[in-house]
Design an enzyme around this catalytic site. Sequence first.
Site, mmCIF file in Angstrom:
data_model
loop_
_atom_site.group_PDB
_atom_site.id
_atom_site.type_symbol
_atom_site.label_atom_id
_atom_site.label_comp_id
_atom_site.label_asym_id
_atom_site.label_seq_id
_atom_site.Cartn_x
_atom_site.Cartn_y
_atom_site.Cartn_z
ATOM 1 N N LYS A 162 -1.806 9.278 -7.494
ATOM 2 C CA LYS A 162 -2.875 10.241 -7.310
ATOM 3 C C LYS A 162 -4.106 9.592 -6.703
ATOM 4 C CE LYS A 162 -1.720 12.251 -11.787
ATOM 5 N NZ LYS A 162 -2.282 12.420 -13.157
ATOM 6 N N GLY A 163 -4.186 8.269 -6.803
ATOM 7 C CA GLY A 163 -5.421 7.544 -6.490
ATOM 8 C C GLY A 163 -5.955 7.732 -5.088
ATOM 9 N N GLU A 193 -3.418 4.422 0.940
ATOM 10 C CA GLU A 193 -3.466 3.941 -0.442
ATOM 11 C C GLU A 193 -4.928 3.730 -0.858
ATOM 12 O OE1 GLU A 193 -2.366 3.760 -3.234
ATOM 13 O OE2 GLU A 193 -1.131 2.013 -3.641
ATOM 14 N N ASP A 194 -5.193 3.838 -2.162
ATOM 15 C CA ASP A 194 -6.556 3.619 -2.642
ATOM 16 C C ASP A 194 -6.931 2.135 -2.621
ATOM 17 O OD1 ASP A 194 -4.778 2.950 -4.679
ATOM 18 O OD2 ASP A 194 -5.658 4.278 -6.184
ATOM 19 N N ASP A 219 -3.730 -4.442 -4.503
ATOM 20 C CA ASP A 219 -4.028 -5.411 -5.559
ATOM 21 C C ASP A 219 -3.014 -6.552 -5.436
ATOM 22 O OD1 ASP A 219 -5.184 -6.391 -7.929
ATOM 23 O OD2 ASP A 219 -3.843 -5.232 -9.192
ATOM 24 N N LYS A 261 -8.165 -6.068 -2.786
ATOM 25 C CA LYS A 261 -8.488 -7.192 -3.684
ATOM 26 C C LYS A 261 -7.593 -8.357 -3.306
ATOM 27 C CE LYS A 261 -8.552 -4.772 -7.890
ATOM 28 N NZ LYS A 261 -8.375 -4.749 -9.342
ATOM 29 N N PHE A 266 -12.130 -4.474 -11.832
ATOM 30 C CA PHE A 266 -11.381 -3.247 -12.067
ATOM 31 C C PHE A 266 -12.256 -2.068 -11.668
ATOM 32 C CE2 PHE A 266 -9.558 0.365 -14.167
ATOM 33 C CZ PHE A 266 -8.221 0.199 -13.853
ATOM 34 N N ARG A 277 -11.859 9.767 -12.004
ATOM 35 C CA ARG A 277 -11.422 9.958 -10.610
ATOM 36 C C ARG A 277 -12.440 10.772 -9.808
ATOM 37 N NH1 ARG A 277 -5.896 8.535 -10.115
ATOM 38 N NH2 ARG A 277 -4.638 8.928 -11.957
HETATM 39 P P1 5GP Z 1 -0.492 -3.248 -6.394
HETATM 40 O O1 5GP Z 1 0.909 -2.760 -6.334
HETATM 41 O O2 5GP Z 1 -1.063 -3.636 -5.060
HETATM 42 O O3 5GP Z 1 -0.670 -4.314 -7.433
HETATM 43 O O4 5GP Z 1 -1.361 -2.100 -6.996
HETATM 44 C C1 5GP Z 1 -1.638 -0.952 -6.374
HETATM 45 C C2 5GP Z 1 -1.996 0.110 -7.395
HETATM 46 O O5 5GP Z 1 -2.553 -0.442 -8.605
HETATM 47 C C3 5GP Z 1 -3.060 0.981 -6.829
HETATM 48 O O6 5GP Z 1 -2.518 2.074 -6.167
HETATM 49 C C4 5GP Z 1 -3.821 1.432 -8.057
HETATM 50 O O7 5GP Z 1 -3.233 2.580 -8.592
HETATM 51 C C5 5GP Z 1 -3.648 0.313 -9.057
HETATM 52 N N1 5GP Z 1 -4.843 -0.558 -9.120
HETATM 53 C C6 5GP Z 1 -4.957 -1.816 -8.686
HETATM 54 N N2 5GP Z 1 -6.201 -2.293 -8.907
HETATM 55 C C7 5GP Z 1 -6.898 -1.278 -9.470
HETATM 56 C C8 5GP Z 1 -8.250 -1.143 -9.905
HETATM 57 O O8 5GP Z 1 -9.099 -2.032 -9.813
HETATM 58 N N3 5GP Z 1 -8.584 0.058 -10.432
HETATM 59 C C9 5GP Z 1 -7.697 1.104 -10.570
HETATM 60 N N4 5GP Z 1 -8.137 2.223 -11.100
HETATM 61 N N5 5GP Z 1 -6.419 1.008 -10.174
HETATM 62 C C10 5GP Z 1 -6.032 -0.179 -9.607
#
Ligand code: 5GP
Length: 173
Positions: free
Chosen positions: A40-41, A96-97, A100, A128, A149, A162
Amino acid sequence: MDKMEILIDEEKLQSRIKEIAREIKKDYQDEEVVFCSVLKGAVFFTVDLMKNYTGPCLLDCVRVSSYEGENSTGKITLKLPLKKENIEGKNIIIVEDIVDTGRTLKYLVEYLQEFNPKSVKTCALLDKKARRTVEFNADYVGFPIDDLFVIGYGLDYDEKYRNFPYVAYIKNN
Ligand code: 5GP
């Protein structure tokens, strides 16, 4: 209420999103693109990006989950899959939001390849970089950020916050 501080205000967000829309338009010109929003992000980001996009485009959505609270469960689960007919032969931009660890977007790019798209690119509002565990770089990035975060503008903390029109981060003390 959790303690928080604004990281990127509404004006900065909106102006950068306009720039990204222009960057994408420059790359695709009059070719149609499909913005594939990662629910949803990325909903808020996708809406504003598409409102500023002046070329031919379509919208699709995919849903995966990997996070609970502040911690990634490490396992990516596909909750809403895509349909082959919406992807085959098309230029896909996964929206994507935040990137990470990089696992979600890497997984989605590989998943999408199964449907024979014409091309696949990725667009993330936040990045990040310091947290990467897999090698992955998004094609379009809004803002590189520190290892914080973040919440707001679609990003949640246990489904809360959100609705904020800005990106903020949760302060631990
Ligand atoms: P990745 O697969 O790159 O580790 O993570 C991607 C997903 O992790 C993002 O779509 C998001 O939903 C969540 N995520 C990663 N870092 C954050 C953060 O700082 N805040 C929030 N709310 N979600 C995060």
